[in-house]
Each structure stands twice: as structure tokens, then as C-alpha cells.
Design a protein around this motif. Structure first.
Motif, PDB file in Angstrom:
ATOM      1  N   ASP A 106       0.845  -1.183   0.000  1.00 36.59           N
ATOM      2  CA  ASP A 106       0.000   0.000   0.000  1.00 36.59           C
ATOM      3  C   ASP A 106       0.887   1.242   0.000  1.00 36.59           C
ATOM      4  OD1 ASP A 106       0.908   0.437   2.606  1.00 36.59           O
ATOM      5  OD2 ASP A 106      -0.930  -0.290   3.546  1.00 36.59           O
ATOM      6  N   GLU A 107       0.273   2.414   0.041  1.00 36.08           N
ATOM      7  CA  GLU A 107       1.037   3.659  -0.062  1.00 36.08           C
ATOM      8  C   GLU A 107       1.898   3.924   1.166  1.00 36.08           C
ATOM      9  OE1 GLU A 107      -1.092   6.931  -2.552  1.00 36.08           O
ATOM     10  OE2 GLU A 107      -2.657   5.858  -1.451  1.00 36.08           O
ATOM     11  N   SER A 108       1.615   3.218   2.256  1.00 33.18           N
ATOM     12  CA  SER A 108       2.430   3.354   3.459  1.00 33.18           C
ATOM     13  C   SER A 108       3.589   2.367   3.486  1.00 33.18           C
ATOM     14  CB  SER A 108       1.559   3.153   4.710  1.00 33.18           C
ATOM     15  OG  SER A 108       0.522   4.121   4.758  1.00 33.18           O
ATOM     16  N   GLY A 109       3.694   1.546   2.458  1.00 33.40           N
ATOM     17  CA  GLY A 109       4.783   0.589   2.372  1.00 33.40           C
ATOM     18  C   GLY A 109       4.512  -0.753   3.022  1.00 33.40           C
ATOM     19  N   HIS A 110       3.267  -0.968   3.484  1.00 35.40           N
ATOM     20  CA  HIS A 110       2.930  -2.251   4.094  1.00 35.40           C
ATOM     21  C   HIS A 110       2.703  -3.297   2.996  1.00 35.40           C
ATOM     22  CE1 HIS A 110       1.294   0.613   7.302  1.00 35.40           C
ATOM     23  NE2 HIS A 110       2.386   0.052   7.807  1.00 35.40           N
ATOM     24  N   VAL A 111       3.260  -4.469   3.180  1.00 35.68           N
ATOM     25  CA  VAL A 111       3.116  -5.536   2.197  1.00 35.68           C
ATOM     26  C   VAL A 111       1.709  -6.119   2.277  1.00 35.68           C
ATOM     27  CG1 VAL A 111       3.935  -7.809   1.461  1.00 35.68           C
ATOM     28  CG2 VAL A 111       5.570  -6.078   2.214  1.00 35.68           C
ATOM     29  N   LEU A 112       1.006  -6.088   1.159  1.00 29.32           N
ATOM     30  CA  LEU A 112      -0.355  -6.604   1.078  1.00 29.32           C
ATOM     31  C   LEU A 112      -0.411  -8.001   0.475  1.00 29.32           C
ATOM     32  CD1 LEU A 112      -2.137  -3.417  -0.340  1.00 29.32           C
ATOM     33  CD2 LEU A 112      -1.986  -4.145   2.050  1.00 29.32           C
ATOM     34  N   ARG A 161      -2.623 -10.736   2.278  1.00 25.93           N
ATOM     35  CA  ARG A 161      -3.077 -10.392   3.618  1.00 25.93           C
ATOM     36  C   ARG A 161      -4.597 -10.304   3.653  1.00 25.93           C
ATOM     37  NH1 ARG A 161       0.327  -8.648   7.532  1.00 25.93           N
ATOM     38  NH2 ARG A 161      -1.433  -9.481   8.712  1.00 25.93           N
ATOM     39  N   ASP A 162      -5.155 -10.610   4.809  1.00 27.37           N
ATOM     40  CA  ASP A 162      -6.607 -10.582   4.979  1.00 27.37           C
ATOM     41  C   ASP A 162      -7.055  -9.149   5.249  1.00 27.37           C
ATOM     42  OD1 ASP A 162      -9.223 -11.231   5.321  1.00 27.37           O
ATOM     43  OD2 ASP A 162      -8.978 -12.176   7.286  1.00 27.37           O
ATOM     44  N   GLN A 198      -9.032  -7.212  -4.635  1.00 26.81           N
ATOM     45  CA  GLN A 198      -8.363  -6.277  -5.545  1.00 26.81           C
ATOM     46  C   GLN A 198      -6.847  -6.519  -5.563  1.00 26.81           C
ATOM     47  OE1 GLN A 198      -9.883  -2.121  -5.745  1.00 26.81           O
ATOM     48  NE2 GLN A 198     -11.152  -2.717  -3.989  1.00 26.81           N
ATOM     49  N   VAL A 199      -6.295  -6.901  -4.429  1.00 31.30           N
ATOM     50  CA  VAL A 199      -4.870  -7.227  -4.395  1.00 31.30           C
ATOM     51  C   VAL A 199      -4.600  -8.462  -5.258  1.00 31.30           C
ATOM     52  CG1 VAL A 199      -2.920  -7.854  -2.924  1.00 31.30           C
ATOM     53  CG2 VAL A 199      -4.632  -6.212  -2.097  1.00 31.30           C
ATOM     54  N   ILE A 240      -2.043  -8.489  -8.483  1.00 28.38           N
ATOM     55  CA  ILE A 240      -0.887  -9.374  -8.645  1.00 28.38           C
ATOM     56  C   ILE A 240      -0.996 -10.183  -9.929  1.00 28.38           C
ATOM     57  CG2 ILE A 240       0.298 -11.382  -7.672  1.00 28.38           C
ATOM     58  CD1 ILE A 240      -0.174 -10.238  -4.915  1.00 28.38           C
ATOM     59  N   VAL A 241      -2.190 -10.655 -10.254  1.00 26.90           N
ATOM     60  CA  VAL A 241      -2.372 -11.382 -11.522  1.00 26.90           C
ATOM     61  C   VAL A 241      -2.075 -10.455 -12.697  1.00 26.90           C
ATOM     62  CG1 VAL A 241      -4.012 -12.580 -13.008  1.00 26.90           C
ATOM     63  CG2 VAL A 241      -4.036 -12.991 -10.542  1.00 26.90           C
TER      64      VAL A 241
END
Length: 464
Positions: free
Chosen positions: A139-145, A198-199, A205-206, A210-211
Motif C-alpha cells: 500500500d502507499e504506506s509501504g505495508h506488504v499486502l 493479507r486478509d 483487488q490485491v 498481482i495477476v
């Protein structure tokens, strides 16, 4: 800007047979004209020729988030490619892996510890034809989704979903099948999610992002195809909607029907099968063999050294090329701890054979087997790989033992056929149509074989 350097040269290919239905997969007029002289032909494995090198931009476009589930600082998914899993912290990767399946379905092969062991010990690297290009969504905060294990492949070895005949057909009509992109666990035919997310309220949408990143990367690298092998059934269905061709395969799994011990399991078998298993197990004692099951710290360095020698004996006699290094077993064991179960057969307190298993949330995964090259022990393979695994699963209250690919001999020992899945994104439209036609015929055959094998299974008629 992310850049990847690829070496490419003409491969030296081994002669391969066509599958009877793949030999006429497509006609010359179906060959697409989109492939030009600039098509990447990748770092063909162990080529004797000096490779040329080109650099390709593998930066990926951002993916906008929509809907009420988004929050401040979460309007865009940032997508990137990393050339080593070490660029993602174990905690971030593992959080994605754990969230993408139910807790009881924990899959050790998807964890950072297992995948990083393959890279750190030189098993899954560019030099062996497995160039890591893992997808990461933040996400825009750098958290891995979300993440996805992805490799640029210059061959089709170590995948267990066989497409050699596809490569032959593609090459016969002037195309280059390699390189290709492969999302999987290297050298491991184990079902599990391949797009680890991540849940969150916007996890769907994630997944789409990725696809999209995978197919976008395939276009950037000008590869022939993108393959996602042994995904979960849910992913398999979703990917059909994304334009992926669907393929099914077959493995043999044992199911725990709340057995209290091995003898209770045997009572569900037909009398002839039950008798055969008991006779096979008696042979172990008459050969002065002792079976041991070791976990975690109980497995010492000397045990792994012995097991590596057994593994090499198997690869030398069966496959010809070992995929895994001696260091891999030591590294993997140190990272997975009690999740590793090593079955050893000893004669006069010296190991003579072994079988490697990993323990998941509700499943025991049987992986590798080997024995001492100068000895033959009747029925030891069945004892070490199948019966010891069943006993361990009962003791650990696990629902399933996955015994891996191939081997109809597993059926009479209580392992029944189940479907496995793979998805294939073929860039050339003509070739994709031919593959789809083949897959319809193949799927009908696999369904029919599974039906026949189950109907003639080893259990009493009252057992489903």
C-alpha cells in the motif's frame, strides 16, 4: 526503475518424446507473427556458449484501489519485482502466506524459511534456470499486502506438471518456448495458494493486481507463457476468469478417518490389502532394521549428511540430476525446526535409508526418499514413505498425508487419487487455442482414470 539482466543463447535441448495428443497440438497456420527477432531466449541452463546479456525494465504499473474498503493512504497498490526473497522480511512474507489460507491449512513450503533456503543454497537461482522474480504488492504506506513466488525459467525441470511436449511443438513451428514464467514452489508438487494475500477488506483487488502484474511482466519480458502450478482450487477457478487455461492432474493422498492407531486404519481395508500390508511391515523386523522418526533438534547434522547421500543415490539412479544441495537440507531444517520429520531406517544403529516429510497445519507432506546404494531391503520404501507417514499422521492428529506425484502402487497401501490443478497463460493465440483443445481431452482422461482407480480402491465398500 527496476532492471533485470538476462543472458540468452541457443539452448542445447535433450531429445523429448511427444505426448500422443500433443504431437499435433497446432498447425503451422496457427503460428502467431508477433514474435520478432528481439524475443528474449533467456539464460538457458548450463549452455556451453557464452551468453549475451540484455537489460529489461521490469518496473510495474500501480493498481488503483476502489470501493468503500479503502482507507486513507490506501488508494493505490504499488507493485514491484524483487530478484531475491531476501528483499522481503520473513515476517512480511509469512504473514501473507498465513493469511492466504486457514490456520489449519498452514503450508510450510510457502513460508519464507523454505523458499529462502532454496535460494540461499543455490538450488533455485539464475544459474540453475530458476531466476527469482517475485511479485510484491504494497500500500502507499509501504505495508506488504501480498506476494507471489515467481521464477523466470529456462527449462521445465523440477515442476511436476509436464509441458515438455508443448515446448517441442512450439519449437517445431519456429517459436521459442523458453524462457517462461513459473509461479510455484520449486521442486515441490504440493498444492497451496500461489498468490499470497493479507486478509484485508480489499484482498480481492490485491489478487487482481498481482495477476495483472504477472501478465504485464510476461509481456515486458516477451516470454512465451506464464504458468501457475499446484494452486488452490479457489485460485484455479478465479484464474480461469483472467484468461488462464485450466489443467488438472492427479496425486495420491491418504485420509485420516479419526483413526486411533494403524491397526484401526487397516480394519477399513479389504482383507487382501490388509494382509499384504501386514506382511510388508513384518519384513522390516526380519531384516534387522529399526525405524526411527526424528523431529526438529532430534535431527543432527550427521543425519542430514546421511540423508543427502541417500537422496543422491535416488537422483543418480532415477533422475540423473540432483535439484537440491547438501547445504539445503541443513538450512531448511534450521529454519523450519519441528516442522521437519525425518524417517530413518537403521541397521546396527547405522542409517541405511530415509524419507523426508514436512508437517503442515493439517497435513503431513511426504517429499523425498533414498537408501544406501550398496544394499537392497524388500518393502523398506513402502515402510519408510507410506506406513511411517500414516502412523505419524495418526499420532499428530493430521487429516491428510500427501504422498506426492505418480505411483499407482500407493493405492493398495491406502492412498487414493485426488485432483491437482495448474493454470497456463499462453501468449500466442493460436497456440493457446491448440493447448485448450488438448486440455479438454486430457481432463476427460484424468477424470475417467480417477473414477476407475477409486472404484477399484483398497477399502471396503462402505468407505467413501
Amino acid at each position: 526503475m527496476a532492471i533485470v539482466a538476462l543472458s540468452y543463447c541457443k539452448p542445447s535441448l535433450h531429445p523429448l518424446r511427444f505426448h500422443p495428443h500433443c504431437g499435433k497440438l497446432w498447425k503451422r497456420e496457427n503460428v502467431g507473427r508477433s514474435r520478432g527477432a528481439s524475443t528474449v531466449t533467456a539464460m538457458f541452463w548450463r549452455s556451453d556458449k557464452s551468453p549475451q546479456v540484455r537489460e529489461f525494465d521490469i518496473s510495474l504499473a500501480n493498481y488503483p484501489l476502489t470501493g468503500s474498503g479503502t482507507q486513507e493512504g490506501q488508494n493505490v497498490i504499488s507493485l514491484s519485482v524483487v530478484s531475491s526473497i531476501s528483499e522481503i522480511t520473513p515476517s512480511e512474507w509469512d504473514a501473507c502466506a498465513l493469511d492466504s489460507s486457514q490456520p489449519q491449512s498452514y503450508n510450510p513450503f510457502l513460508m519464507h524459511g523454505f523458499l529462502s533456503s532454496l535460494e540461499d543454497t543455490g538450488c533455485a537461482t539464475r544459474e540453475t534456470g530458476w531466476m527469482p522474480l517475485h511479485i510484491v504488492a504494497k500500500d502507499e504506506s509501504g505495508h506488504v499486502l501480498g506476494v507471489s513466488p515467481l521464477y523466470l525459467k529456462s527449462h521445465s525441470y523440477g515442476e511436476f506438471v509436464f509441458d515438455h511436449s508443448w515446448a517441442d511443438a512450439y519449437r517445431s513451428f519456429g517459436g521459442r518456448y523458453y524462457p517462461k514464467l513459473q509461479s510455484c514452489v520449486p521442486f515441490t508438487p504440493v498444492t497451496g495458494p500461489r498468490i499470497l494475500i493479507r486478509d484485508t477488506p480489499f484482498k480481492d483487488q490485491v489478487f487482481d493486481a498481482i495477476v495483472s502484474a504477472m501478465t504485464q511482466l510476461a509481456a515486458k519480458l516477451q516470454v512465451s507463457s506464464l504458468h501457475i502450478t499446484f494452486p488452490s482450487g479457489a485460485e484455479w477457478n478465479k484464474l480461469k476468469e483472467k484468461g488462464f487455461s485450466q489443467r488438472i492432474g492427479m496425486q495420491y493422498h491418504w485420509k485420516n478417518r479419526d483413526y486411533k492407531n494403524f491397526d484401526e486404519f487397516l480394519m477399513d481395508m479389504k482383507q487382501s490389502k490388509r494382509k499384504n500390508i501386514r506382511q510388508e511391515r513384518k519384513k522390516i523386523g526380519t531384516q534387522n532394521l529399526k525405524m526411527r522418526r526424528l523431529r526438529g533438534d532430534e535431527i543432527k547434522a550427521r543425519h542430514w549428511d546421511s540423508f543427502y547421500d541417500f537422496y543422491r543415490n535416488t537422483t543418480d539412479n532415477k533422475w540423473g540430476t540432483p535439484y537440491l544441495t547438501r547445504d539445503f537440507f541443513h538450512y531448511m531444517a534450521s529454519k523450519l525446526g519441528d516442522g521437519v520429520l525425518l524417517v530413518l531406517a537403521e541397521e546396527n544403529e547405522e542409517p541405511v535409508a530415509g524419507a523426508l516429510n514436512l508437517i503442515g497445519g493439517d497435513t503431513l507432506f511426504g517429499r523425498l526418499w533414498g537408501c544406501r546404494p550398496d544394499s537392497y531391503y524388500p518393502s523398506l520404501h513402502f515402510e519408510a514413505c507410506y506406513y511411517q507417514a500414516i502412523e505419524a499422521a495418526i499420532e499428530l492428529n493430521l487429516k491428510t498425508v500427501e504422498a506426492g506425484a505418480q505411483g499407482e502402487h500407493k493405492i493398495q497401501r491406502g492412498y487414493l487419487p485426488v485432483k491437482t490443478y495448474s493454470c497456463h497463460y499462453i501468449i500466442d493465440e493460436g497456440f493457446r487455442q491448440a493447448i485448450d483443445e488438448f486440455l479438454v481431452r486430457e481432463s476427460n482422461q484424468v477424470d475417467y482414470v480417477i473414477k476407475l482407480l477409486r472404484e477399484s480402491g483398497p477399502f471396503k465398500e462402505t468407505i467413501e
